[in-house]
Motif scaffolding. Sequence first.
Motif, mmCIF file in Angstrom:
data_model
loop_
_atom_site.group_PDB
_atom_site.id
_atom_site.type_symbol
_atom_site.label_atom_id
_atom_site.label_comp_id
_atom_site.label_asym_id
_atom_site.label_seq_id
_atom_site.Cartn_x
_atom_site.Cartn_y
_atom_site.Cartn_z
ATOM 1 N N ARG A 1 0.756 -1.313 0.119
ATOM 2 C CA ARG A 1 0.220 0.056 0.123
ATOM 3 C C ARG A 1 0.913 1.275 -0.163
ATOM 4 N N ASP B 1 -0.997 -4.052 7.111
ATOM 5 C CA ASP B 1 -1.582 -5.184 6.642
ATOM 6 C C ASP B 1 -0.218 -6.132 6.506
ATOM 7 N N GLU C 1 -9.505 1.225 4.242
ATOM 8 C CA GLU C 1 -10.031 2.437 4.278
ATOM 9 C C GLU C 1 -11.306 2.590 5.260
ATOM 10 N N GLY D 1 -7.671 -3.280 0.461
ATOM 11 C CA GLY D 1 -7.615 -1.818 0.421
ATOM 12 C C GLY D 1 -8.848 -0.971 0.816
ATOM 13 N N THR E 1 2.070 -5.819 3.013
ATOM 14 C CA THR E 1 3.171 -4.397 2.960
ATOM 15 C C THR E 1 3.914 -4.666 4.156
ATOM 16 N N SER F 1 0.883 1.051 6.100
ATOM 17 C CA SER F 1 -0.195 0.234 6.285
ATOM 18 C C SER F 1 0.256 -1.172 7.369
#
Length: 474
Positions: free
Chosen positions: A42, A51, A410, A406, A54, A49
């Motif tokens: 990301r 996650d 957000e 993603g 990443t 990020s």
Amino acid sequence: MGHRNLPGRLLRSALVIAAGSMLLTGAASAQTLRTVINADIRGLMPGRSPDISTGSVLQNVYEGLVAWRADGSVAPMLADKIETSDEGRSYTFTLRDGITFHNGAPLTAKEVVWTWTRFLDPKSAWPCRGNFDGSNAIKVETVEALDDRRVVFHLASPSGAFLSAMARADCDSTAIAHPASVDADGNWIAAIGTGPFKLAEWRKGQFVELARFDAYKPRSEAADGLAGAKAAKVEKIRFELIPDAQATKLALFQGKIDIWPEADSNQIKELQQNPAVSVVSTPFSAIYALPFQTRDPALADPRIRQAINYAIDRQSMSAALVDGKVPPSGSLIPATSSYYGAVEKTGAEFDPAKAKALLAQAGYKGERIVILTNKQNAIMADTAIYVQSMLRAVGLNAEVEMLEFGAQFERYYAGRYQMMVWNVTPYLDPLFIVERFTGGQGAPGRQALGQSQGARAAEEPLRRERRRQAPGAL
């Protein structure tokens, strides 16, 4: 926003290796190791990020001043020495000598100041800024270079949790970058760190490739968690973007990838029966929570949220999703934590009759409730389906909406959802878990909003315990 925890306490991560990949052997030093991520990275900013995709890439590229050991304690990384003064309000880091960035520039205190100035700038939109700008318990007032090798962090008040906050894995250990990583407009166009691998190519939507950094200088201590010595055993690592688990399995069988770092639990039995692969599993902490937005009209009544809690049969979900290897839990504190006790073992009761009674008391009239999840994480997707069926069984009009990770990321941080299945980072220090879910609606710096005053009261002993820990030199 509130939450109800799902049975994600202790999972078993499966590392799947294709036969003949020569992983971690002498012959592997001349090869490219091909692995997989299920979503594109990301961004290139450290801590951009939380996650897994990443982090899996950037934690090979960047390093911070400190890092977490496997037991959750903090170890120096780019720092050679750490000292405190001013009654614990100042932390002075002496940098290791001879460390260079991937562009050949030496690591000095000015790069530390530059990185942290960018981290703390509200315009940078750094997700971890709330941990250091006073929104929570820690406020970094200034970061100052004393000379080329010494940098001092001045805090508004003493904090025994400061070093652990710096080491957070979801913030990529607050890693230090070179200013050449950004363009004139402040956009991150490169990832110039000090880690054992450097970014070779990022082809968005396809793959990320890292190359061994030959000038890397490892620490002398043994590897321990994210700390200690690191060694690049291969010349290149190629992270292929394969969102679908079935496609990943096929790529493994066809020899297109060498390693599948986290195979889905429902794939393990088939993989173990294939003589072409080796499966190595290890337990790890994970928290899969069901947060819901208490501002939403359908979920504003606490009786509706209580009904959802009683409607979920965590025991059967554990049996279906992870072969019963995960004990049901209703707590944000991982079962592996020393803080997990009698209180944390409560709150996961399955009582559909009580759920129906609560819905009747609340005057629920079939309002639609959407559960967000994503296809990249199979457990999250499957969990949403199970939860949907259980909620419908007690009369709730529940639906599932699948998003790209993603997009769900957000929506989570913006609070734009009713309910979702979300993977909460399971820190060994539970302070960093509970503070994400406590505070009034709209509280600044919160990644999740609106828990009860009871939850805030439960958090306070953890804060006091961290503050009692007198900071000292490492």
